[in-house]
Design an enzyme around this catalytic site. Structure first.
Site, PDB file in Angstrom:
ATOM      1  N   ARG A 133     -11.107  -7.327  -1.242  1.00 53.80           N
ATOM      2  CA  ARG A 133     -11.390  -6.949  -2.736  1.00 53.80           C
ATOM      3  C   ARG A 133     -12.316  -5.646  -2.671  1.00 53.80           C
ATOM      4  O   ARG A 133     -12.742  -5.277  -1.653  1.00 53.80           O
ATOM      5  CB  ARG A 133     -12.347  -7.733  -3.391  1.00 53.80           C
ATOM      6  CG  ARG A 133     -11.654  -9.263  -3.473  1.00 53.80           C
ATOM      7  CD  ARG A 133     -12.595 -10.415  -4.188  1.00 53.80           C
ATOM      8  NE  ARG A 133     -11.717 -11.549  -4.488  1.00 53.80           N
ATOM      9  CZ  ARG A 133     -11.146 -11.858  -5.478  1.00 53.80           C
ATOM     10  NH1 ARG A 133     -10.751 -10.575  -6.260  1.00 53.80           N
ATOM     11  NH2 ARG A 133     -10.367 -12.906  -5.565  1.00 53.80           N
ATOM     12  N   ASP A 176       3.217   4.608   2.147  1.00 54.99           N
ATOM     13  CA  ASP A 176       3.368   3.685   1.351  1.00 54.99           C
ATOM     14  C   ASP A 176       2.871   4.193  -0.070  1.00 54.99           C
ATOM     15  O   ASP A 176       2.259   3.793  -0.856  1.00 54.99           O
ATOM     16  CB  ASP A 176       2.027   2.582   1.564  1.00 54.99           C
ATOM     17  CG  ASP A 176       2.338   1.201   1.218  1.00 54.99           C
ATOM     18  OD1 ASP A 176       1.756   0.217   1.326  1.00 54.99           O
ATOM     19  OD2 ASP A 176       3.460   0.966   0.451  1.00 54.99           O
ATOM     20  N   LYS A 222       3.197   4.493  -3.678  1.00 55.07           N
ATOM     21  CA  LYS A 222       3.829   3.993  -5.070  1.00 55.07           C
ATOM     22  C   LYS A 222       2.666   3.939  -5.842  1.00 55.07           C
ATOM     23  O   LYS A 222       1.538   4.036  -5.441  1.00 55.07           O
ATOM     24  CB  LYS A 222       4.357   2.361  -4.622  1.00 55.07           C
ATOM     25  CG  LYS A 222       3.361   1.467  -3.809  1.00 55.07           C
ATOM     26  CD  LYS A 222       4.378   0.218  -3.595  1.00 55.07           C
ATOM     27  CE  LYS A 222       3.272  -0.812  -2.969  1.00 55.07           C
ATOM     28  NZ  LYS A 222       3.574  -1.036  -1.496  1.00 55.07           N
ATOM     29  N   ASN A 231      -0.722   2.752  -5.613  1.00 53.08           N
ATOM     30  CA  ASN A 231      -1.668   3.399  -4.745  1.00 53.08           C
ATOM     31  C   ASN A 231      -2.114   4.637  -4.927  1.00 53.08           C
ATOM     32  O   ASN A 231      -2.868   5.426  -4.280  1.00 53.08           O
ATOM     33  CB  ASN A 231      -0.811   3.558  -3.212  1.00 53.08           C
ATOM     34  CG  ASN A 231      -0.613   1.770  -2.568  1.00 53.08           C
ATOM     35  OD1 ASN A 231      -1.231   1.102  -3.006  1.00 53.08           O
ATOM     36  ND2 ASN A 231       0.252   2.233  -1.783  1.00 53.08           N
ATOM     37  N   ASP A 269      -4.748   3.683  -1.239  1.00 52.45           N
ATOM     38  CA  ASP A 269      -4.496   2.872  -0.152  1.00 52.45           C
ATOM     39  C   ASP A 269      -3.746   3.199   0.968  1.00 52.45           C
ATOM     40  O   ASP A 269      -2.615   3.557   0.656  1.00 52.45           O
ATOM     41  CB  ASP A 269      -3.981   1.622  -0.783  1.00 52.45           C
ATOM     42  CG  ASP A 269      -4.133   0.507   0.167  1.00 52.45           C
ATOM     43  OD1 ASP A 269      -4.388   0.855   1.498  1.00 52.45           O
ATOM     44  OD2 ASP A 269      -3.818  -0.696  -0.033  1.00 52.45           O
ATOM     45  N   THR A 299       7.553  -4.618  -2.722  1.00 52.82           N
ATOM     46  CA  THR A 299       9.055  -4.335  -3.218  1.00 52.82           C
ATOM     47  C   THR A 299       9.689  -3.367  -2.772  1.00 52.82           C
ATOM     48  O   THR A 299       8.940  -2.813  -1.751  1.00 52.82           O
ATOM     49  CB  THR A 299       8.829  -3.493  -4.686  1.00 52.82           C
ATOM     50  OG1 THR A 299       9.973  -2.908  -5.265  1.00 52.82           O
ATOM     51  CG2 THR A 299       7.796  -2.612  -4.780  1.00 52.82           C
TER      52      THR A 299
HETATM   53  C1  AK5 Z   1      -8.984   6.270   1.157  1.00 55.18           C
HETATM   54  O1  AK5 Z   1      -8.659   4.827   0.519  1.00 55.18           O
HETATM   55  C2  AK5 Z   1      -8.609   3.859   1.286  1.00 55.18           C
HETATM   56  C3  AK5 Z   1      -8.571   3.659   2.993  1.00 55.18           C
HETATM   57  C4  AK5 Z   1      -8.169   2.824   3.583  1.00 55.18           C
HETATM   58  C5  AK5 Z   1      -8.028   1.522   2.898  1.00 55.18           C
HETATM   59  C6  AK5 Z   1      -7.759   0.053   3.502  1.00 55.18           C
HETATM   60  O2  AK5 Z   1      -7.774  -0.784   3.052  1.00 55.18           O
HETATM   61  N1  AK5 Z   1      -7.340   0.578   4.873  1.00 55.18           N
HETATM   62  C7  AK5 Z   1      -6.938  -0.453   5.739  1.00 55.18           C
HETATM   63  C8  AK5 Z   1      -7.416  -2.013   5.640  1.00 55.18           C
HETATM   64  C9  AK5 Z   1      -6.991  -3.028   6.354  1.00 55.18           C
HETATM   65  C10 AK5 Z   1      -6.312  -2.652   7.541  1.00 55.18           C
HETATM   66  C11 AK5 Z   1      -5.698  -1.286   7.668  1.00 55.18           C
HETATM   67  C12 AK5 Z   1      -6.374  -0.536   6.850  1.00 55.18           C
HETATM   68  C13 AK5 Z   1      -8.115   1.593   1.498  1.00 55.18           C
HETATM   69  C14 AK5 Z   1      -8.318   2.682   0.518  1.00 55.18           C
HETATM   70  N2  AK5 Z   1      -8.093   2.571  -0.655  1.00 55.18           N
HETATM   71  C15 AK5 Z   1      -8.353   1.433  -1.530  1.00 55.18           C
HETATM   72  O3  AK5 Z   1      -8.223   0.427  -1.056  1.00 55.18           O
HETATM   73  C16 AK5 Z   1      -8.322   1.689  -2.994  1.00 55.18           C
HETATM   74  C17 AK5 Z   1      -9.330   0.775  -3.738  1.00 55.18           C
HETATM   75  S1  AK5 Z   1      -9.121   0.681  -5.387  1.00 55.18           S
HETATM   76  C18 AK5 Z   1     -10.026   2.059  -5.895  1.00 55.18           C
HETATM   77  N3  AK5 Z   1     -10.624   2.748  -5.177  1.00 55.18           N
HETATM   78  C19 AK5 Z   1     -11.455   3.759  -5.542  1.00 55.18           C
HETATM   79  N4  AK5 Z   1     -11.319   3.878  -7.129  1.00 55.18           N
HETATM   80  C20 AK5 Z   1     -10.841   3.321  -7.775  1.00 55.18           C
HETATM   81  N5  AK5 Z   1     -10.866   3.199  -9.023  1.00 55.18           N
HETATM   82  C21 AK5 Z   1     -10.219   2.118  -7.255  1.00 55.18           C
HETATM   83 BR1  AK5 Z   1      -9.283   0.684  -8.376  1.00 55.18          BR
END
Ligand code: AK5
Length: 273
Positions: free
Chosen positions: A27, A137, A139, A142, A155, A172
């Site tokens: 989360r 990825d 889409k 993201n 993401d 998808t």
């Molecule tokens: C550079 O952004 C990432 C870099 C890495 C990973 C990540 O999980 N890597 C990862 C996780 C497990 C295994 C392998 C890789 C995820 C993100 N980014 C995100 O998850 C986006 C979160 S949502 C959001 N974020 C900012 N402002 C908003 N308004 C929102 Br809504």
């Protein structure tokens, strides 16, 4: 800004706010760094999830890649920390939220807005490819927007360093290039295909190969069964760009450089991104 990444962070440094959404493996919460009052997004990943999927090395590699990426259209990873059972990613907070919501709300985007997003994505991808990173990825869910409505690729759950042979089929198929659907070795050109999918979706409000079943989507992708509805009306230049990206032979897709020089982009994209 510089020292911010180096110091050791812990949960005590942050006040946790509202949940922002569920990303891969965890989360995400709005959070504020106590001392500086700096707003961030804090992503919580459970270690047992990482162990279970045995992607510890991938996450580590990912974090190294991420912290080295600096581009106005790529969401920043400022740093990370962990406790016994969780890993925390300190992410840039995109105040404009998910591009997906804007697309859903408006149905489809103006040619100027679509071209501006495509130009931003192309710039960000050119930067990633220089760093030998394929995102794979890209889409709408993201893609995030900052407070000025500027696009941020977020993401990176599955970005990898250079080529990769394998991809876990998740979510998808709409955005997958033919060579990925066939699970063949693929390279950077998958991102060019995805740009074509996204450009179509920005202008028409749905991806080009949408179908009732995954099997039919698969078939439409493999056939490159591309049709342009008459409504909403879309310029011939936009259709030309899409047709030169959604090409089955990955070596014949328009390069990122050529996308930036395309008349539709030159005419419609806002240079300020
Ligand atoms: C550079 O952004 C990432 C870099 C890495 C990973 C990540 O999980 N890597 C990862 C996780 C497990 C295994 C392998 C890789 C995820 C993100 N980014 C995100 O998850 C986006 C979160 S949502 C959001 N974020 C900012 N402002 C908003 N308004 C929102 Br809504």
């Amino acid at each position: 800004e510089g020292d911010k990444e180096k110091r050791q962070w812990s949960l005590q440094d942050f006040e946790i706010g509202k949940p922002l959404g569920k990303g891969k493996f965890g989360r995400v919460y709005l959070a504020r760094e106590v001392k500086s009052k700096y707003i961030v997004a804090l992503k919580v990943i459970f270690k047992e999830q990482i162990e279970k999927y045995r992607i510890h090395h991938q996450l580590k590699r990912e974090m190294e890649i991420q912290t080295s990426l600096r581009h106005p259209n790529i969401l920043r990873l400022y740093g990370w920390f962990h406790d016994d059972e969780r890993i925390f990613l300190i992410l840039e907070y995109a105040f404009g939220g998910e591009l997906y919501r804007e697309l859903k709300k408006k149905g489809y985007l103006s040619e100027k807005q679509a071209a501006t997003y495509i130009a931003s994505l192309t710039n960000a991808l050119a930067y990633c490819h220089e760093k030998d990173v394929i995102h794979r990825d890209i889409k709408p869910e993201n893609l995030l927007l900052d407070h000025e409505g500027r696009l941020k690729i977020a993401d990176f759950g599955w970005s990898v360093q250079s080529r990769s042979k394998r991809r876990t089929m998740c979510g998808t198929l709409d955005y997958l290039a033919p060579e990925m659907v066939e699970n063949k070795a693929h390279d950077y050109a998958v991102d060019n295909w995805t740009l074509g999918i996204l450009c179509y979706e920005f202008l028409y409000g749905a991806p080009p190969f949408e179908a009732e079943s995954q099997k039919d989507t698969f078939r439409r992708i493999m056939k490159v069964d591309l049709t342009f509805p008459s409504d909403p009306p879309v310029s011939a230049e936009a259709k030309n760009l899409i047709s030169r990206l959604l090409v089955k032979d990955s070596s014949k897709r328009l390069s990122l450089q050529k996308i930036m020089e395309h008349p539709w982009i030159i005419k419609n994209a806002d240079p300020m991104g």
